[in-house]
Enzyme design. Structure first.
Site, PDB file in Angstrom:
ATOM      1  N   TYR A 236      12.182  -2.075 -11.909  1.00 49.68           N
ATOM      2  CA  TYR A 236      12.684  -0.926 -11.161  1.00 49.68           C
ATOM      3  C   TYR A 236      14.150  -0.625 -11.445  1.00 49.68           C
ATOM      4  CZ  TYR A 236       8.264  -0.970  -8.731  1.00 49.68           C
ATOM      5  OH  TYR A 236       6.926  -0.903  -8.459  1.00 49.68           O
ATOM      6  N   HIS A 394      -6.716  14.795  -7.320  1.00 44.61           N
ATOM      7  CA  HIS A 394      -5.864  13.634  -7.564  1.00 44.61           C
ATOM      8  C   HIS A 394      -5.810  13.300  -9.056  1.00 44.61           C
ATOM      9  CE1 HIS A 394      -4.272   9.507  -6.645  1.00 44.61           C
ATOM     10  NE2 HIS A 394      -4.907   9.225  -7.770  1.00 44.61           N
ATOM     11  N   GLU A 395      -6.963  13.190  -9.687  1.00 39.35           N
ATOM     12  CA  GLU A 395      -6.994  12.828 -11.109  1.00 39.35           C
ATOM     13  C   GLU A 395      -6.391  13.938 -11.967  1.00 39.35           C
ATOM     14  OE1 GLU A 395      -7.559   9.883 -11.896  1.00 39.35           O
ATOM     15  OE2 GLU A 395      -8.475   9.220 -10.017  1.00 39.35           O
ATOM     16  N   GLU A 422       1.067   7.523  -9.196  1.00 44.78           N
ATOM     17  CA  GLU A 422       0.218   7.565  -8.002  1.00 44.78           C
ATOM     18  C   GLU A 422       0.877   8.357  -6.888  1.00 44.78           C
ATOM     19  OE1 GLU A 422      -3.020   6.372  -7.099  1.00 44.78           O
ATOM     20  OE2 GLU A 422      -3.074   6.497  -9.278  1.00 44.78           O
ATOM     21  N   HIS A 522      -6.098  -7.566  -8.787  1.00 44.20           N
ATOM     22  CA  HIS A 522      -4.763  -7.450  -9.370  1.00 44.20           C
ATOM     23  C   HIS A 522      -4.092  -8.801  -9.549  1.00 44.20           C
ATOM     24  CE1 HIS A 522      -5.774  -3.540  -7.742  1.00 44.20           C
ATOM     25  NE2 HIS A 522      -4.846  -2.997  -8.484  1.00 44.20           N
TER      26      HIS A 522
END
Length: 669
Positions: A236, A394-395, A422, A522
């Site tokens: 970040y 969204h996509e 996202e 994840h």
């Protein structure tokens, strides 16, 4: 004040690190300078660096296309042959990344005079593991691959309430597990399925995960970091990142605790004191999700105003004769109404928007960029209904991002930070999924929404968004702690964090033989998770900024940016930057100079009417939030020596089974 075991370790480490700061280079942080990783390299020739980066950009784009093509081919036609081809291409790409790391590490990037070349080189090095010796480099990726295989092959046995011990058909995969957790209201079945999944997913990969932690830390230290968690946070590029994230989480806690308290009251009414303890944490198995990460699937149990219909336009879409193609065309028109780009011809030609009938495919919705500045696709087994209508928008928002940063170099063809992609797509979803927009496009016939409908709508959104915030925040906090402090108490540390931040406890006793975090893919697949928390906050910040640009007044949750060219201009300016600018600059652009910080303020603003309502509903509750007792901690932190853990766990498990069987007559009534 009594410190937990993890708290004591953190306190000791904090003291040691403070001394290091005083004695070493980290003193720079006091003056606002971020310490850079110490990667060795001697070449400072700008010409050499630019030539290397040009060659990398060309080859990386080509490989992205070939690997993406092989992945698409397998995802849309899941044959063994296509899988082998995909693995072969992925192996070639992994070798290329290793070679790239070695070449990039020959430069002293901190002394390269051109700022873009300097940042390119840094991005090629940070977060990669190319510095490991060959055998360890291969080992860590084999470990990750093996953990992913274990995860994908987990199958559990069905619940048998007749207790015939018939376990022949133990073939329930994650999709089946998820459906049971969503739909079943039998606490015995839910506890059984929860245990089956957690027992079969975590323990088989524990030793592999411990070795993975060791190798990941070794790679991070080669890159100049103290551990792999520090390297993950460095992505970040902000020394204040942890503080900003922590501050945002604290801001959200009052809202979360009000929601938690109201939901617990409703669940207590449904299941009684044998399952839910008033004023205590909630057991993980009754929240409609195998990870208890979001609670939308128990909405019919906990929703206020049950006589008021939930906003769902599925029936109206079907009445109007919608098809998957029409849903995609409606989504495209949403973006062109903002002045954004239409989908290119290749998109309509090559996307998979319906499930084929003649082959096995992966149906999870996804947007694809083939890195050749031409080919963009969506893969979605679309069914006519509101959920897939939102998913389509969204996509397609991801595709818009791809289209706008297409002219950037390969490394900058990405979101401004790991959460931006996202965040942007979810911000668009907020505009589409609200009564104002659905009325405007002719799918919802109420042009005025009463107070109760607004609260019910916001409550449903909170079950998805507010409930998820705590889980999204803590997953990588746990991972950071394991990278920093070691693997000796991984499972109890996981449940300590879940109890502290989520108010969630396991339904039955757990111990260090388990690895419950690895039931989330994840963790097994080495995928960072903090990006989802960042995306959640950015979603509301971006939405708020676009609504301001559109001239919206009134409650934020009723904003619709449809047909606002001003919102479209603001969005396109931000999307076109990709990753070429620091994400704080992009956020400052979106908010028109108001802030460059990740903040929870916009999310709190969105849910403010619900927050006020919840406080009124909970005013007579003794505890807003939860009180943890010794019996809660004993579920995952037995108060005995490690030598007797096994026996205690076995005894507790037997006790659990006895309790379950004793309750059977109650549940069968």
């Amino acid at each position: 004040m009594v410190l937990s075991r993890s708290g004591k370790r953190s306190a000791i480490q904090c003291l040691v690190q403070s001394l290091c700061v005083f004695l070493n280079f980290d003193i720079l942080n006091i003056f606002g300078v971020q310490a850079e990783p110490n990667l060795q390299g001697i070449n400072t020739n700008l010409g050499d660096a630019l030539q290397f980066l040009r060659e990398f950009d060309s080859e990386a784009s080509r490989l992205c296309f070939t690997v993406g093509t092989s992945q698409w081919t397998y995802a849309t036609n899941m044959t063994d042959f296509n899988k082998r081809r995909m693995v072969e291409e992925q192996t070639i790409k992994a070798k290329f990344e290793r070679i790239t790391w070695n070449k990039a590490s020959s430069f002293d990037w901190s002394r390269i005079t051109d700022p873009m070349a300097r940042r390119h080189l840094k991005l090629l090095l940070i977060g990669k593991r190319g510095g490991l010796p060959d055998e360890k480099y291969n080992e860590i990726y084999h470990l990750i691959s093996e953990m992913k295989d274990i995860y994908s092959n987990v199958r559990v046995c069905p619940f048998d309430d007749n207790y015939t011990n018939n376990r022949i058909y133990c073939d329930i995969d994650l999709e089946g597990v998820s459906k049971i957790m969503e739909k079943s209201r039998n606490p015995l079945e839910l506890a059984y399925i929860w245990k089956e999944w957690h027992d079969k997913a975590g323990p088989p990969m524990k030793n592999k995960f411990m070795r993975y932690i060791e190798l990941a830390n070794q790679a991070a230290k080669i890159n100049g970091f103290q551990d792999a968690g520090e390297e993950m946070r460095y992505a970040y590029e902000d020394r204040n990142f942890e503080d900003e994230i922590s501050e945002s989480f604290q801001r959200l806690q009052p809202l979360y605790k009000e929601l938690f308290t109201y939901v617990r009251k409703k669940l207590f009414k449904r299941y009684g004191p044998s399952v839910v303890r008033l004023e205590g944490p909630l057991p993980a198995h009754i929240l409609g999700n195998i990870w208890a990460q979001e609670w939308s699937h128990i909405e019919e149990i906990v929703t206020p105003y049950p006589d008021i219909k939930t906003i769902d336009v599925t029936h109206e879409m079907r009445r109007q004769g919608f098809t998957p193609l029409r849903m995609f065309q409606m989504s495209e028109e949403f973006f062109t109404s903002l002045g954004l780009k239409p989908m290119p011809p290749e998109f309509w030609k090559d996307s998979m928007i319906e499930k084929p009938v003649n082959r096995k495919v992966q149906c999870s919705a996804s947007a694809w960029d083939f890195c050749n500045r031409i080919d963009y696709r969506i893969k979605q087994c679309t069914e006519v209904g509101m959920q897939d209508l939102i998913s389509t928008h969204h996509e397609m928002a991801h595709i818009q991002y791809y289209l706008y940063y297409a002219k950037q170099p390969y490394l900058y063809r990405n979101g401004a930070n790991e959460g931006f992609h996202e965040g942007v797509s979810n911000a668009i979803s907020l505009s589409v999924y609200n009564p104002t927009h659905l009325h405007l496009v002719g799918l919802f016939n109420n042009d005025t929404i009463d107070y109760e409908t607004n609260i019910k709508f916001l409550f449903g959104m909170a079950l998805k968004k507010v409930a998820y915030a705590s889980f999204a925040y803590l997953v990588d906090l746990w991972r950071y702690e394991i990278f920093r402090n070691g693997v000796s108490n991984m499972n109890s540390d996981w449940w300590e964090l879940r109890t502290k931040f989520q108010g969630i406890v396991p339904p039955i006793t757990r111990n260090e033989q388990h690895l419950d975090p690895a039931t989330k893919r994840h963790i097994a697949a080495d995928i960072p998770y903090m990006k989802y928390y960042v995306a959640l906050l950015l979603e509301f910040q971006i939405f708020d900024a676009l609504c301001t640009a559109a001239g919206h007044t009134g409650s934020l949750h009723n904003c619709d940016i449809y047909r606002s060219r001003e919102a479209g201009r603001l969005l396109s300016d931000a999307l076109s930057l990709g990753k070429s600018k620091h994400w704080k600059e992009v956020l400052r652009l979106l908010t028109r100079g108001k802030t460059d910080k990740i903040s929870a303020d916009a999310m709190i603003k969105y849910f403010q009417p619900l927050y006020i309502w919840l406080k009124v509903q909970n005013k007579n509750e003794k505890i807003v939030g939860w009180i943890t007792k010794q019996e809660d901690a004993a579920l995952f932190q037995p108060l005995v020596s490690s030598n007797s853990n096994q026996n205690l766990t076995a005894d507790n498990y037997i006790i659990n089974i006895i309790i379950v069987y004793s309750l059977l007559p109650i549940f069968r009534k």
